[in-house]
Design a protein around this motif. Sequence first.
Motif: not given
Length: 337
Positions: A202-207
């Motif tokens: 959830n904290y990765s922002g899609g990375n």
Amino acid sequence: MGDISLFELKNIIGNKKLILSMQKSIAQKKNFHSYIIHGKKNSGKLFLANCFAKFILCQNEKKNNDACENCYSCHSFEEKNNPDVIYVKPTKTNFIGVDDIREQVKEKANIKPYVCEYKIFILEDADKMTVQAQNALLKILEEPPSFVIFFLLGDEKKNFLPTIVSRCAVLKTDLIDLGQIKNYLIENYREKDKNLIDVCCNYSGGNLGQALILLNDENFFALREKIIDFMISLKKNDLALAINFVREFEIQKENIDLIFDIIYFWYADLFFYCQTNDVLQLKNLDKIEQIKKTCVLCDAGILYKKLKSVEKAKIYLDYNVNFKLNLTGFLIDLFLD
Ligand SMILES: [Zn+2]
């Protein structure tokens, strides 16, 4: 852990479009000598460049559209001592300068590859090179020896000189679906707590790179605990506590993006839960009880205002507004409910 470290095309998650255009360019040798790979921090630019460099340098016939893993080039690539791949590094300042281009690129670009058919230069943070350095590089890009290939990596395409961009095949990394990131982490980090894996996704922002960094960073979890505790204890007009907070986090300056993400997701969770009573969509899935408890005392309108203040502070952050000023201003905003 699985074969995380192997630079094989089949190990790339997402980025289908980039892979296809890269494979086409390599097969047709079209726009073949210089590539820009740009995209968000920790979105896998270096991993992608490594996978393609290894693929190009592989000495066997590429039957399965991937590097063979058996030849000298493939072995030495994974061991980070392939003589025909050069990672250009800054030596004087934080970013590659004009002297680095002269010493590490210009002088070496005319020397034929030692064992492979090509010689590959990989430049990280190439978008942060000075204009002088970019111009020095441009001269080489304009007439590259036939055996030389460049990978220029950077967060922002707009920071490259247009003359450089026009010489390169430009590829952008994709954000990856959170479900895909989650599956990858579960598969490769079986020993890690599922809730914490969810939090990192959830904290990765899609990375994916960001998710991996967070999952393996003890400081992230400790920092998150501290900040959430602070947010819970923050009371109206308790300026002393706010000042302590700013002081404490000034030493964490380099983590400022993360600090604001943590604050943002905390208020987003509170606001979302307040509105929907739905726990499944929460970002801090391991904090459900605290979120429920805190929500009892909160008003959705006020939470919304706080969420907006965090958004504003995050935007200022992108404009490099002074850390202390930004954080203080933001906390004062929080108190004005
Ligand atoms: Zn090979």
